[in-house]
Design a protein around this motif. Structure first.
Motif, mmCIF file in Angstrom:
data_model
loop_
_atom_site.group_PDB
_atom_site.id
_atom_site.type_symbol
_atom_site.label_atom_id
_atom_site.label_comp_id
_atom_site.label_asym_id
_atom_site.label_seq_id
_atom_site.Cartn_x
_atom_site.Cartn_y
_atom_site.Cartn_z
ATOM 1 N N TRP A 62 0.817 -1.251 0.081
ATOM 2 C CA TRP A 62 -0.064 0.049 0.051
ATOM 3 C C TRP A 62 0.834 1.279 -0.081
ATOM 4 O O TRP A 62 0.648 2.307 -0.836
ATOM 5 C CB TRP A 62 -0.951 -0.137 1.217
ATOM 6 C CG TRP A 62 -1.885 1.043 1.686
ATOM 7 C CD1 TRP A 62 -2.816 1.535 0.769
ATOM 8 C CD2 TRP A 62 -1.387 2.245 2.638
ATOM 9 N NE1 TRP A 62 -3.281 2.908 1.515
ATOM 10 C CE2 TRP A 62 -2.498 3.225 2.295
ATOM 11 C CE3 TRP A 62 -0.386 2.226 3.579
ATOM 12 C CZ2 TRP A 62 -2.777 4.142 3.484
ATOM 13 C CZ3 TRP A 62 -0.589 3.302 4.435
ATOM 14 C CH2 TRP A 62 -1.566 4.502 4.136
ATOM 15 N N GLU A 200 3.244 -2.488 13.400
ATOM 16 C CA GLU A 200 1.748 -2.277 12.546
ATOM 17 C C GLU A 200 1.657 -3.639 11.915
ATOM 18 O O GLU A 200 0.488 -4.120 12.052
ATOM 19 C CB GLU A 200 1.955 -1.245 11.641
ATOM 20 C CG GLU A 200 0.573 -0.834 10.978
ATOM 21 C CD GLU A 200 0.615 0.020 10.245
ATOM 22 O OE1 GLU A 200 1.724 1.001 10.154
ATOM 23 O OE2 GLU A 200 -0.360 0.552 9.582
ATOM 24 N N HIS A 236 -0.286 2.358 16.376
ATOM 25 C CA HIS A 236 -0.337 0.895 15.858
ATOM 26 C C HIS A 236 -0.203 0.128 16.919
ATOM 27 O O HIS A 236 -1.120 -0.347 17.791
ATOM 28 C CB HIS A 236 0.070 0.764 14.437
ATOM 29 C CG HIS A 236 -0.445 1.617 13.461
ATOM 30 N ND1 HIS A 236 -1.648 1.329 12.950
ATOM 31 C CD2 HIS A 236 0.209 2.330 12.812
ATOM 32 C CE1 HIS A 236 -1.707 2.400 12.273
ATOM 33 N NE2 HIS A 236 -0.789 3.136 11.807
ATOM 34 N N SER A 261 -7.734 1.859 10.312
ATOM 35 C CA SER A 261 -6.687 1.525 9.806
ATOM 36 C C SER A 261 -6.244 0.253 9.692
ATOM 37 O O SER A 261 -5.989 -0.525 8.631
ATOM 38 C CB SER A 261 -5.731 2.688 10.068
ATOM 39 O OG SER A 261 -4.352 2.125 9.486
ATOM 40 N N ASP A 287 -5.754 7.491 11.172
ATOM 41 C CA ASP A 287 -4.822 7.296 10.580
ATOM 42 C C ASP A 287 -5.116 7.279 8.748
ATOM 43 O O ASP A 287 -4.750 6.687 8.001
ATOM 44 C CB ASP A 287 -4.248 5.968 10.679
ATOM 45 C CG ASP A 287 -2.845 5.373 9.966
ATOM 46 O OD1 ASP A 287 -2.077 6.286 9.743
ATOM 47 O OD2 ASP A 287 -2.912 4.221 9.664
HETATM 48 N N1 GUN Z 1 3.937 3.124 8.318
HETATM 49 C C1 GUN Z 1 4.976 3.898 7.879
HETATM 50 N N2 GUN Z 1 4.262 4.798 6.957
HETATM 51 C C2 GUN Z 1 3.088 4.918 7.255
HETATM 52 C C3 GUN Z 1 1.851 5.462 6.882
HETATM 53 O O1 GUN Z 1 1.948 6.297 5.936
HETATM 54 N N3 GUN Z 1 0.691 4.671 7.495
HETATM 55 C C4 GUN Z 1 0.529 3.678 7.922
HETATM 56 N N4 GUN Z 1 -0.637 3.272 8.362
HETATM 57 N N5 GUN Z 1 1.749 3.079 8.422
HETATM 58 C C5 GUN Z 1 3.024 3.638 8.123
#
Ligand code: GUN
Ligand code: FE
Length: 387
Positions: A62, A200, A236, A261, A287
């Motif tokens: 993404w 995350e 996160h 998110s 987010d």
């Molecule tokens: N980790 C590094 N950059 C991003 C970002 O722009 N969004 C999210 N959700 N996680 C990230």
């Protein structure tokens, strides 16, 4: 719930909250609405305003497919100006009156964003997003120029009006050790807040372990570079070990919980209840653009769902507190905003609600009945915002 009369002082703070007299002679009433503190978004990306809803997750693909190409456009100041206006309008429209914001890695776009927030009168901490590796060349800014640009932005905007500068290394993967250390020194020198992403996504964890060998876990990478302390805000925090959670509590860091998110990118569910039980300050973040809306009410609903998935349910009341006062405390333990009480900033919103609800039913409706769209009215420091 009973009608109240909120009096605002000339300083933009709430002077008094008292029961409303029967025939209240007053400048403004909002029949059919609930009045509450404006929402606090503890994690939102300004340059992702226009890619909201891009379904190209999980996280790493993404970023490459949807995020980096869009963020590269913010090299153009005119583009950044147009989006900054749209971004501030979106915050206000959905009742967000304070936010912790990632800009792009461009000093010009970040300056433009500060100026727009200042014009709107929103409260915000904003970071130039630091990245010097792992992304297209157009997005990279090396340590020297990034620190020079940060110093100039701090000089111009930190403490101006309702604004603060926030040191913002994107995440470990986009920074060299040298840049992470420079970021920590910058925060130390000016006593600035720090924000970044932590734990995350499982592929991100693997890549981070490979890029930063010799650290016992993800948090240790930030610890080793001086980025973990009471002014740090980590977004996160899904795949952390007990040891990491314990060290975070000991260091009194804050957490930005971004469940909408996390669902959209399939990242997982953050264990909210255990984090709260450890005494961590946890706010909620949209987010955007991985979050699918600017609305903190949407995030409250996703947080409820995530807690149920983990079989650790949480109430609408608790989550609405996290979307307001809890978020304010995540941004600043001394915060005088996020609450309708004397002495707090008069950042208020009115949300229209069906007649006849009270108590838990009203709180549930505030959290989960969102067919009405945006908020009915927003006041910043007591001034009604014309939208
Ligand atoms: N980790 C590094 N950059 C991003 C970002 O722009 N969004 C999210 N959700 N996680 C990230
Ligand atoms: Fe993010």
């Amino acid at each position: 719930m009973d009608d109240a009369l909120v009096t605002v002082g000339d300083d933009g703070r709430i002077a008094q909250v008292q029961p409303a007299p029967p025939a209240c002679p007053l400048p403004e009433t909002r029949p059919g609405c609930v009045l509450m503190p404006g929402f606090v978004d503890t994690h939102v990306h300004f340059p992702q305003t226009r890619i909201l809803g891009s379904a190209s997750g999980p996280l790493l693909p993404w970023l490459e497919r949807s995020v980096f190409p869009e963020e590269a456009r913010f090299a153009d100041r005119a583009y950044a100006e147009a989006v900054a206006e749209q971004f501030c309008a979106a915050l206000a429209r959905w009742g967000t009156t304070a936010a912790s914001i990632y800009s792009s890695s461009h000093p010009g776009a970040t300056d433009v964003l500060f100026a727009a927030l200042d014009r709107w009168g929103l409260r915000a901490q904003v970071g130039l997003t630091l990245m010097n590796q792992g992304a297209p060349e157009a997005l990279l800014l090396d340590t020297g120029p990034a620190m020079e640009a940060s110093e100039a932005l701090i000089e111009r905007w930190h403490g101006a009006g309702r604004l603060r500068f926030c040191v913002t290394p994107r995440f470990a993967l986009s920074c060299t050790p040298e840049l992470l250390r420079a970021a920590a020194r910058l925060a130390e020198r000016h006593a600035l807040p720090v924000q970044t992403h932590l734990s995350e996504n499982l592929d991100e964890l693997d890549a981070t372990a490979r890029a930063f060998p010799g650290h016992r876990d993800y948090l240790a990478v930030y610890e080793a570079h001086g980025l973990v302390g009471p002014r740090s805000l980590f977004a996160h925090c899904i795949h952390l070990s007990d040891g990491e959670w314990g060290r975070m509590a000991d260091a009194d860091v804050a957490v930005a919980h971004c469940p909408d998110s996390n669902f959209f990118l399939g990242s997982g569910c953050m264990p909210l209840a255990p984090a709260v039980a450890r005494g961590l300050r946890v706010g909620l973040g949209t987010d955007v653009g991985a979050g699918r809306a600017f609305s903190l009410r949407r995030v409250v609903a996703s947080a409820y769902d995530a807690a149920l998935v983990l079989r650790q349910p949480v109430s609408a009341e608790d989550l609405l507190w996290r979307a307001t006062r809890g978020g304010a405390l995540a941004l600043d333990p001394e915060a005088r905003f996020g609450c309708v009480a004397p002495g707090y900033d008069a950042d208020l919103i009115a949300i229209s609600m069906p007649e006849g609800l009270s108590g838990v039913a009203l709180l549930d409706a505030l959290a989960f009945r969102r067919d009405d769209g945006p908020v009915a009215a927003v006041w910043l420091q007591g001034r009604l915002l014309k939208t």
